[in-house]
Design a protein around this motif. Structure first.
Motif, PDB file in Angstrom:
ATOM      1  N   GLY A  57     -20.811   9.882  -2.896  1.00 14.01           N
ATOM      2  CA  GLY A  57     -21.784  10.539  -3.810  1.00 14.01           C
ATOM      3  C   GLY A  57     -22.631   9.293  -4.360  1.00 14.01           C
ATOM      4  O   GLY A  57     -23.988   9.563  -4.542  1.00 14.01           O
ATOM      5  N   LEU A  58     -21.999   8.424  -4.922  1.00 17.40           N
ATOM      6  CA  LEU A  58     -22.565   7.408  -5.696  1.00 17.40           C
ATOM      7  C   LEU A  58     -23.765   6.615  -4.807  1.00 17.40           C
ATOM      8  O   LEU A  58     -24.769   6.633  -5.320  1.00 17.40           O
ATOM      9  CB  LEU A  58     -21.619   6.247  -6.212  1.00 17.40           C
ATOM     10  CG  LEU A  58     -21.995   5.027  -6.804  1.00 17.40           C
ATOM     11  CD1 LEU A  58     -22.500   5.409  -8.276  1.00 17.40           C
ATOM     12  CD2 LEU A  58     -21.040   4.053  -6.716  1.00 17.40           C
ATOM     13  N   ASN A  59     -23.321   6.464  -3.587  1.00 17.73           N
ATOM     14  CA  ASN A  59     -24.356   5.647  -2.748  1.00 17.73           C
ATOM     15  C   ASN A  59     -25.344   6.649  -2.368  1.00 17.73           C
ATOM     16  O   ASN A  59     -26.591   6.091  -2.452  1.00 17.73           O
ATOM     17  CB  ASN A  59     -23.703   5.277  -1.439  1.00 17.73           C
ATOM     18  CG  ASN A  59     -22.951   3.917  -1.568  1.00 17.73           C
ATOM     19  OD1 ASN A  59     -23.121   3.045  -2.466  1.00 17.73           O
ATOM     20  ND2 ASN A  59     -21.442   4.030  -1.187  1.00 17.73           N
ATOM     21  N   LEU A  60     -25.242   7.952  -1.970  1.00 17.78           N
ATOM     22  CA  LEU A  60     -26.250   8.685  -1.765  1.00 17.78           C
ATOM     23  C   LEU A  60     -27.154   9.010  -2.859  1.00 17.78           C
ATOM     24  O   LEU A  60     -28.462   8.855  -2.838  1.00 17.78           O
ATOM     25  CB  LEU A  60     -25.753   9.996  -1.186  1.00 17.78           C
ATOM     26  CG  LEU A  60     -24.939   9.909   0.150  1.00 17.78           C
ATOM     27  CD1 LEU A  60     -24.498  11.386   0.492  1.00 17.78           C
ATOM     28  CD2 LEU A  60     -26.189   9.528   1.391  1.00 17.78           C
ATOM     29  N   LEU A  61     -26.706   9.058  -4.053  1.00 18.95           N
ATOM     30  CA  LEU A  61     -27.443   9.270  -5.250  1.00 18.95           C
ATOM     31  C   LEU A  61     -28.370   8.310  -5.594  1.00 18.95           C
ATOM     32  O   LEU A  61     -29.545   8.364  -5.683  1.00 18.95           O
ATOM     33  CB  LEU A  61     -26.678   9.654  -6.434  1.00 18.95           C
ATOM     34  CG  LEU A  61     -27.182   9.561  -7.819  1.00 18.95           C
ATOM     35  CD1 LEU A  61     -28.461  10.951  -8.005  1.00 18.95           C
ATOM     36  CD2 LEU A  61     -26.325   9.707  -8.954  1.00 18.95           C
ATOM     37  N   PHE A  62     -27.847   6.821  -5.573  1.00 22.04           N
ATOM     38  CA  PHE A  62     -28.588   5.881  -6.180  1.00 22.04           C
ATOM     39  C   PHE A  62     -29.576   5.384  -4.945  1.00 22.04           C
ATOM     40  O   PHE A  62     -30.693   4.974  -5.199  1.00 22.04           O
ATOM     41  CB  PHE A  62     -27.579   4.574  -6.356  1.00 22.04           C
ATOM     42  CG  PHE A  62     -27.186   4.579  -7.833  1.00 22.04           C
ATOM     43  CD1 PHE A  62     -28.036   4.240  -8.842  1.00 22.04           C
ATOM     44  CD2 PHE A  62     -26.033   5.202  -8.094  1.00 22.04           C
ATOM     45  CE1 PHE A  62     -27.651   4.305 -10.182  1.00 22.04           C
ATOM     46  CE2 PHE A  62     -25.661   5.093  -9.458  1.00 22.04           C
ATOM     47  CZ  PHE A  62     -26.381   4.858 -10.380  1.00 22.04           C
TER      48      PHE A  62
END
Length: 155
Positions: free
Chosen positions: A15-20
């Motif tokens: 989630g962190l990677n996709l969001l950023f």
């Protein structure tokens, strides 16, 4: 309990990677810049994941340092400024990305992003091509390859 925490950490990582990467991609496409208010929290959260994760994230940092060295050498040979060949926002984004990912995901993403970015630059013959959207594409492909085709258990 430990297994449950690994699953939570893994989903948080994705989630962190996709969001950023999505947010930074939007800025990179529009302005060819990655704002500090997005890249610095990405680096910070990636650092936390590195401490909580395993040793392979440290290997990613070594690979990133070698990549930056290669870009610097290329810019010296071509006699251009390093930031004309690869932007500072791209480097900050790659730092956060290398900290927030496992070894396999980082390498597959980087290879796919580099190949598609080079092909796009050749096909479009534009001078400045945003790199982060290709990194997002590479990450999506690495997720598909890692967890479906390679049959690796998630986290």
């Amino acid at each position: 309990m430990q297994n449950y925490l690994n699953y939570l950490l893994g989903y948080f990582e994705i989630g962190l990677n996709l969001l950023f990467l999505t947010l930074i991609s939007a800025f990179d496409i529009k302005t060819h810049k990655a704002p500090n208010y997005l890249t610095l929290p990405y680096i910070l959260l990636g650092s936390i994941l590195t401490v909580l994760g395993n040793f392979s994230r440290y290997i990613n940092l070594i690979e990133l340092a070698l990549l930056i060295l290669a870009i610097w050498l290329y810019s010296r040979i071509k006699r251009v400024e390093m930031l004309e060949t690869f932007g500072g926002g791209d480097i900050k984004t790659l730092l956060g990305f290398s900290l927030a990912n496992e070894f396999l995901a980082f390498n597959i993403s980087l290879i796919v992003a580099s190949m598609t970015g080079i092909f796009w630059a050749i096909a479009s013959s534009k001078k400045g091509v945003p790199f982060v959207p290709f990194l997002l594409l590479g990450y999506a492909i690495s997720l598909i390859l890692t967890y479906t085709l390679l049959q690796k258990k998630a986290f």
